[in-house]
Design a protein around this motif. Structure first.
Motif, short mmCIF file in Angstrom:
data_model
loop_
_atom_site.label_atom_id
_atom_site.label_comp_id
_atom_site.label_asym_id
_atom_site.label_seq_id
_atom_site.Cartn_x
_atom_site.Cartn_y
_atom_site.Cartn_z
N LEU A 65 -43.39 -9.59 6.86
CA LEU A 65 -43.76 -10.49 5.78
C LEU A 65 -43.12 -9.94 4.51
O LEU A 65 -43.33 -8.78 4.15
N LEU A 66 -42.33 -10.78 3.86
CA LEU A 66 -41.53 -10.29 2.75
C LEU A 66 -41.75 -11.20 1.56
O LEU A 66 -41.99 -12.40 1.71
N GLY A 67 -41.67 -10.64 0.37
CA GLY A 67 -41.83 -11.45 -0.83
C GLY A 67 -41.92 -10.56 -2.05
O GLY A 67 -42.23 -9.38 -1.93
N THR A 89 -40.85 -13.58 7.81
CA THR A 89 -41.25 -14.74 7.02
C THR A 89 -41.19 -14.34 5.55
O THR A 89 -41.67 -13.26 5.18
N VAL A 90 -40.59 -15.18 4.72
CA VAL A 90 -40.49 -14.88 3.30
C VAL A 90 -41.43 -15.78 2.52
O VAL A 90 -41.44 -16.99 2.71
N LEU A 91 -42.24 -15.16 1.68
CA LEU A 91 -43.14 -15.90 0.80
C LEU A 91 -42.57 -15.87 -0.61
O LEU A 91 -42.00 -14.87 -1.05
N ARG A 92 -42.73 -17.00 -1.29
CA ARG A 92 -42.31 -17.04 -2.69
C ARG A 92 -43.25 -17.99 -3.42
O ARG A 92 -43.47 -19.11 -2.98
N MET A 113 -33.46 -15.75 -0.16
CA MET A 113 -34.72 -16.45 0.13
C MET A 113 -35.82 -15.99 -0.81
O MET A 113 -36.66 -16.78 -1.25
N MET A 114 -35.82 -14.68 -1.12
CA MET A 114 -36.88 -14.15 -1.97
C MET A 114 -36.80 -14.67 -3.40
O MET A 114 -37.82 -14.93 -4.03
N VAL A 115 -35.62 -14.78 -3.95
CA VAL A 115 -35.50 -15.12 -5.38
C VAL A 115 -35.02 -16.53 -5.63
O VAL A 115 -35.22 -17.06 -6.71
N GLY A 116 -34.36 -17.16 -4.65
CA GLY A 116 -33.67 -18.41 -4.93
C GLY A 116 -34.57 -19.60 -5.06
O GLY A 116 -34.68 -20.43 -4.18
#
Lengths: 497, 351
Positions: free
Chosen positions: A36-38, A213-216, A237-240
């Motif tokens: 899990l990334l973000g 999975t990327v959360l933003r 994905m994280m910042v865009g």
């Protein structure tokens, strides 16, 4: 495919009107490591709290092993096989490993005899299952951080955990210790356990995870097989995100250097060798991950943790900042990150909160002047558009954004030369957020030097004339204001070449 | 509309802590006025309502009252000082020594006692602000230390007596109609009241009491403000020691034993929150009065006199009053919490 271990559908959660999660889908298969990334504040922690039953989602459904669960509580989650391994293991340092495991696993009701040998035996078995060579007789105090994490994992296994959540488990581990932990995670995966793995370190995700999975901004940007994506793709994905906010433009040319730091460091906190300057009329952004040392640097500048290395120059003159009073006397103001604990005194009326840093000016001779104080407060309530029923409203009765304005008013009253803003819009609703941005821009225009600490990447990029990126307690780079989000994120993560 | 607002203003005045305490005080007084009797110095049975009786109560409550006044700012900062009663004893002994053994004049000896009080309070302040030790533990230590010193100096045996009449005037005579020491008590009450309610110092005490970290982040000199309240407590304890010595005409090492507990009771009874931030000097004065009237009134109830248990009964009732006041102060909060949880329970159930 069998039923997923965990399936979250359209999970929505908001705190005081601020959306932390909006319709997030997430699933975890048996025998899978799902990363899990973000960014900070993307909603990872909230998602974890929902899964562990610490918080209830406002909307959405949770299914564990195919069965829908409602009103999940921490104890119910535990019984359903959810376990969470935190960065800082919550063990009793003075008890032995076996005792700690027993405390977690044995029911705590009634008066029973203790089967010491059975306890030791169980501890030994659980530790053996994860390949840990720790004696059950050791006091936890004597264990290293990763060994303590292993004990936590043993507890989780003992409790029959099928879903193991690991929240930045490697944050404080050495290279060698990381490999030990990775081996355990792989063993867990092999035995059919599902692991939710949270980390800021992209290389770990590529080494360990099956899917990511990327959360933003509280939304799931997407889920991908690790093999299908590369580092640059993840950062994008994280910042865009689309620009959802218009930031007020800078209108003035920065003037004289107000604050200059030369090799600042403190042995009381991880900040070291920080060198940069902030000019009058400039907003200098400080970006970085949580724990990169940004708040610690602010505390140094406000005299809360005095620096013991390097030099601080204010308007060209070296200053010593050993207490907040000295910092205030030199024209430094600090609007702290934790406004409920540090920014406002919740029990006191906002008029008293706003006058607190300027007692000497509005109460000459120490006698309180209630009329002056009231007018002072009314001026700021009007200027900053604070929504409160009046100067007598207790700070605690205001919303987050308005508390932030009270805290800001307190410090603007000191007529500072340098204003340090630490996460000024965290947990603030969108309306108040853009108002705060406008105020900050207006202040810079008036010639104030602003040091803006923010984990909100678009905010730092949009508001700052220059951006300092902190990593590991020091400035990794200083970029111009219109820097590229991906470059900033890469520098903060330490993946930039 | 207008009647509603005046009505609620009237209500909030009566239902404020001070308002309730004032009613309790009146009720106490009326009760003892009806049921209490006493014998005056001419062996004539008189009631509780005589002016002499009121002055007697005032005279006897000055020392505890002074300690309660000194404790009010301390408790506002969420601190505590258990050592005031012991410091009173130490100052009384040293005052007697300076006058009797060192042959100093009364004013010089009194000044010496005040200096000792300041040093004692300063020691507390130093340990609390420099070493950041918790006030409860620091003053528990100095509580034993000061009393121990007083007993060591006198070896538990020496009692200083035969003070000159000019000094006894302070504790035993009247001046402009009131017991002399009452004037000092009122003056200190006015000073502490101004300090707490009308200066930036009082404002800082409250901020520290509500949130010591918040006060630090606001740039308030937390250490210096804390040092000040403990220093003041030391000096006021010394003042109470002089009045005590003069009232009884003797200085002994056990002077003021247990006074700190009565003083803390009076402050908390007066509505000052033990968690800091909230409280008033008016409340403290009412708290002192409520305890003094209760203690004194019980002693002249015939039934209590027959049983010879005034001390025990007043201790019990003071304790009960304190617990009642504490319960009363948290009860509205619990009630509203309970109501809130019951009202919000319905919409929370899943549909």
């Amino acid at each position: 495919m069998s039923a997923p271990l965990l399936e979250l559908r359209r999970i929505t959660k908001s705190y005081a009107g601020v959306h932390a999660l909006r319709g997030v889908d997430f699933d975890l298969q048996p025998g899978e490591v799902h990363a899990l990334l973000g960014e900070n504040g993307a909603g990872k922690s909230t998602l974890i709290r929902v899964v562990t039953g610490a918080h209830q989602p406002d909307r959405g459904s949770i299914a564990i092993e195919g069965k829908r669960v409602t009103n999940l509580t921490p104890s119910a989650a535990q019984q359903l096989g959810v376990a969470c391994i935190y960065q800082q293991p919550a063990l009793f340092p003075d008890l032995t490993v076996a005792e700690n495991i027993a405390l977690r696993l044995e029911p705590s009701t009634g008066l029973r005899l203790v089967h010491w040998s059975a306890r030791r035996e169980r501890a030994r078995n659980l530790l053996a299952r994860i390949g840990a060579s720790i004696s059950p007789e050791t006091e936890v105090r004597a264990l290293s951080m990763p060994e303590q994490q292993l004990v936590e994992i043993a507890c989780a296994l003992g409790a029959g955990a099928r879903i193991v959540i690991m929240d930045e488990p490697t944050a404080s581990l050495t290279q060698k210790e990381q490999h030990l932990l990775f081996a355990v995670v792989r063993d867990l995966r092999a035995s059919g356990v599902g692991v939710i793995y949270i980390s800021h370190r992209l290389d770990e995700i590529f080494t360990l995870a099956d899917r990511v999975t990327v959360l933003r901004d509280g939304e799931s940007v997407g889920t991908s097989l690790v093999g299908d994506i590369n580092e640059a793709g993840l950062i994008r994905m994280m910042v865009g995100r689309e620009v959802t906010q218009i930031y007020p433009p800078a209108e003035t040319e920065p003037g004289e250097v107000v604050l200059a730091l030369k090799g600042i460091g403190s042995s009381a906190c991880p900040v070291h060798d920080v060198t940069f300057d902030v000019r009058a009329g400039e907003v200098f952004g400080l970006a970085g991950l949580v724990g990169a040392g940004r708040t610690e640097l602010a505390r140094i500048l406000f005299g809360l943790t005095p620096a013991d290395r390097g030099e601080i120059l204010l308007n060209g003159r070296p200053v010593i900042l050993h207490s907040p009073q000295e910092a205030v006397a030199h024209g430094i103001a600090y609007v702290p990150e934790d406004r409920r604990r540090h920014g406002v005194v919740l029990e006191m009326p906002i008029a008293q909160n706003m006058s607190m840093a300027v007692h000497r000016r509005i109460f000459p001779g120490t006698w309180l002047r209630f009329g002056t104080e009231r007018r002072h407060a009314l001026d700021f309530i009007r200027d900053l558009a604070v929504k409160a029923y009046g100067p007598d409203a207790p700070g605690g009765s205001l919303s987050g954004g308005n508390q932030q304005k009270v805290s800001l008013a307190r410090w603007l009253a000191t007529k500072p030369k340098l204003l340090i803003l630490d996460e000024p819009t965290q947990g603030v609703d969108v309306g108040a957020k853009s108002e705060i941005h406008k105020i900050v821009r207006r202040l810079a225009k008036q010639g104030l030097a602003v040091l803006l600490i923010s984990s909100d990447l678009p905010e730092v990029l949009g508001m700052s004339d220059r951006i300092g990126i902190m990593r590991g307690g020091t400035i990794a780079a200083v970029l111009p204001g219109k820097a590229d989000a991906q470059e900033v994120m890469a520098l903060a993560l330490g993946t930039a070449k | 509309m207008r009647t509603a607002s005046t009505n609620s203003a009237w209500k909030s005045a009566v239902f404020s802590h001070e308002g309730i305490l004032f009613l309790v005080l009146v009720a106490e007084w009326v009760f003892f006025y009806h049921f209490g009797t006493t014998v005056n110095r001419h062996d004539v049975v008189v009631g509780f309502g005589t002016i002499d009786r009121q002055f007697d109560i005032l005279r006897h409550s000055c020392e505890i009252g002074l300690l309660a006044l000194a404790l009010t700012p301390i408790i506002l900062t969420a601190g505590i000082d258990l050592s005031v009663g012991s410091l009173l004893g130490l100052c009384a002994i040293l005052f007697g020594m300076l006058w009797h053994d060192a042959g100093l004049s009364i004013p010089v000896a009194a000044a010496g006692a005040l200096v000792v009080g300041a040093l004692g309070g300063g020691l507390n302040a130093l340990l609390i602000t420099w070493l950041r030790l918790p006030p409860l533990i620091v003053t528990l230590g100095t509580y034993s230390l000061f009393r121990g010193l007083a007993e060591a100096i006198t070896r538990g045996a020496v009692t200083y007596t035969d003070f000159p009449a000019s000094f006894l005037f302070l504790g035993q005579e009247r001046w402009y109609g009131l017991p002399t020491q009452a004037w000092i008590f009122l003056a200190v009450a006015a000073l502490v009241g101004l300090l707490v309610h009308r200066t930036t110092y009082g404002r800082s005490f409250r901020a520290i009491g509500f949130s010591p970290e918040g006060a630090r982040y606001a740039g308030l000199p937390v250490g210096r403000r804390l040092a000040l309240v403990y220093l003041i407590a030391g000096v006021v304890s010394a003042l109470a020691a002089l009045i005590y010595t003069s009232r009884l005409g003797q200085a002994k090492a056990d002077a003021g034993t247990g006074y700190e507990l009565f003083a803390i009771t009076a402050v908390v009874l007066g509505g000052t929150s033990i968690f800091g931030g909230v409280g008033s000097v008016t409340g403290t004065l009412l708290g002192v009065a409520a305890i003094a009237v209760l203690k004194n009134g019980l002693a002249c109830l015939p039934v209590v006199m027959r049983m010879n248990g005034a001390e025990e009964l007043s201790g019990m009732l003071t304790g009960a009053l304190l617990l009642l006041a504490l319960t009363g102060s948290v009860l509205p909060k619990y009630l509203s919490n309970w109501r809130a949880s019951h009202h919000s329970a319905r919409p929370q159930t899943p549909t």
